[in-house]
Motif scaffolding. Structure first.
Motif, PDB file in Angstrom:
ATOM      1  N   VAL A  67     -13.293  13.725  -2.703  1.00 59.58           N
ATOM      2  CA  VAL A  67     -12.436  12.786  -3.427  1.00 59.58           C
ATOM      3  C   VAL A  67     -11.031  12.803  -2.836  1.00 59.58           C
ATOM      4  O   VAL A  67     -10.551  13.839  -2.393  1.00 59.58           O
ATOM      5  N   SER A  68     -10.427  11.634  -2.803  1.00 61.45           N
ATOM      6  CA  SER A  68      -9.029  11.494  -2.405  1.00 61.45           C
ATOM      7  C   SER A  68      -8.339  10.726  -3.519  1.00 61.45           C
ATOM      8  O   SER A  68      -8.715   9.591  -3.814  1.00 61.45           O
ATOM      9  N   GLU A  95      -4.939   6.511   8.253  1.00 62.93           N
ATOM     10  CA  GLU A  95      -4.957   5.051   8.156  1.00 62.93           C
ATOM     11  C   GLU A  95      -5.576   4.594   6.835  1.00 62.93           C
ATOM     12  O   GLU A  95      -5.056   3.703   6.164  1.00 62.93           O
ATOM     13  N   ASP A  96      -6.680   5.234   6.455  1.00 69.21           N
ATOM     14  CA  ASP A  96      -7.310   4.899   5.179  1.00 69.21           C
ATOM     15  C   ASP A  96      -6.395   5.250   4.006  1.00 69.21           C
ATOM     16  O   ASP A  96      -6.347   4.539   3.006  1.00 69.21           O
ATOM     17  N   HIS A  97      -5.669   6.350   4.157  1.00 67.36           N
ATOM     18  CA  HIS A  97      -4.728   6.748   3.103  1.00 67.36           C
ATOM     19  C   HIS A  97      -3.641   5.682   2.941  1.00 67.36           C
ATOM     20  O   HIS A  97      -3.266   5.344   1.818  1.00 67.36           O
ATOM     21  N   ARG A  98      -3.142   5.149   4.050  1.00 65.24           N
ATOM     22  CA  ARG A  98      -2.131   4.079   3.982  1.00 65.24           C
ATOM     23  C   ARG A  98      -2.700   2.847   3.274  1.00 65.24           C
ATOM     24  O   ARG A  98      -2.019   2.232   2.458  1.00 65.24           O
ATOM     25  N   LEU A  99      -3.941   2.506   3.592  1.00 61.62           N
ATOM     26  CA  LEU A  99      -4.586   1.385   2.903  1.00 61.62           C
ATOM     27  C   LEU A  99      -4.766   1.686   1.413  1.00 61.62           C
ATOM     28  O   LEU A  99      -4.530   0.822   0.558  1.00 61.62           O
ATOM     29  N   GLY A 100      -5.185   2.897   1.117  1.00 62.37           N
ATOM     30  CA  GLY A 100      -5.346   3.304  -0.281  1.00 62.37           C
ATOM     31  C   GLY A 100      -4.018   3.281  -1.019  1.00 62.37           C
ATOM     32  O   GLY A 100      -3.952   2.862  -2.177  1.00 62.37           O
ATOM     33  N   GLN A 101      -2.956   3.709  -0.334  1.00 62.37           N
ATOM     34  CA  GLN A 101      -1.628   3.692  -0.950  1.00 62.37           C
ATOM     35  C   GLN A 101      -1.179   2.261  -1.207  1.00 62.37           C
ATOM     36  O   GLN A 101      -0.580   1.964  -2.235  1.00 62.37           O
TER      37      GLN A 101
END
Length: 193
Positions: A67-68, A95-101
């Motif tokens: 989980v993130s 990159e996925d974290h930036r999209l999630g943010q």
């Protein structure tokens, strides 16, 4: 750009009751992310069984192993969090974290906008009720003043005294007087009779 194979998301919003799955609101990465205002990434939920026993068990039942969680923030306020659940032991890449943010930021703005809209609707309804009450009281004062041959201030005092004496709201008495459903003899008679 590769998005982690996200199978599901959970959103934590304070005050939102999740009766079927209390572990989702009592513990876990989403709650921790909300409380701290920081992202929480867990590659192997099973390793966190002591930290979040109910949450880990619930996620294992569903087949999630990683989980993130990302906080939903607007300026300095954290209004909730969003957790990305995966059946693979990996967390969001940078990159996925930036999209999630980005998703979390949009969701936070939408939530704040919804909260503000709700506030203004509530305020508007309260103001409308106050205005409606004031209008009916003014009508009753005018009608009583005309029928009893008294000034408006005296009419208001009589309405208020009648409401207090009968343990009722002034607006209720005024409305009934205007509608003609109130036995208004006491209001029309001069005091002392």
């Amino acid at each position: 750009m590769r998005l982690l194979p996200i199978e599901s998301m959970e959103v934590f919003l304070p005050g939102l009751e999740i009766e079927r799955y209390p572990a989702l609101v009592e513990e876990g990465p989403a709650l921790e992310s909300f409380e701290t205002g920081n992202a929480v990434a867990v590659e192997d939920l099973a390793a966190e069984i002591r930290r979040w026993p109910g949450y880990v068990a619930r996620m294992a039942e569903q087949g999630y192993v990683a989980v993130s969680a990302i906080p939903l923030r607007a300026m300095e306020e954290t209004v909730g969090s969003i957790a990305f659940l995966s059946a693979e032991t990996s967390v969001l890449s940078d990159e996925d974290h930036r999209l999630g943010q980005a998703l979390a930021d949009v969701a936070a703005l939408c939530l704040l906008q919804h909260r503000e809209l709700h506030h203004y609707r509530t305020l508007s309804a309260q103001l409308q009720t106050a205005l409606d009450s004031r209008v009916i009281i003014e009508q009753a004062k005018g009608m009583l003043a005309e029928r009893a041959g008294i000034d408006v201030a005296t009419a208001f005092r009589r309405l208020r005294a009648y409401a207090r004496g009968s343990s009722r709201k002034l607006v209720e008495v005024a409305r009934e007087f205007v509608e003609g459903t109130l036995d208004s003899e006491k209001l029309l008679q001069p005091r002392g009779r």
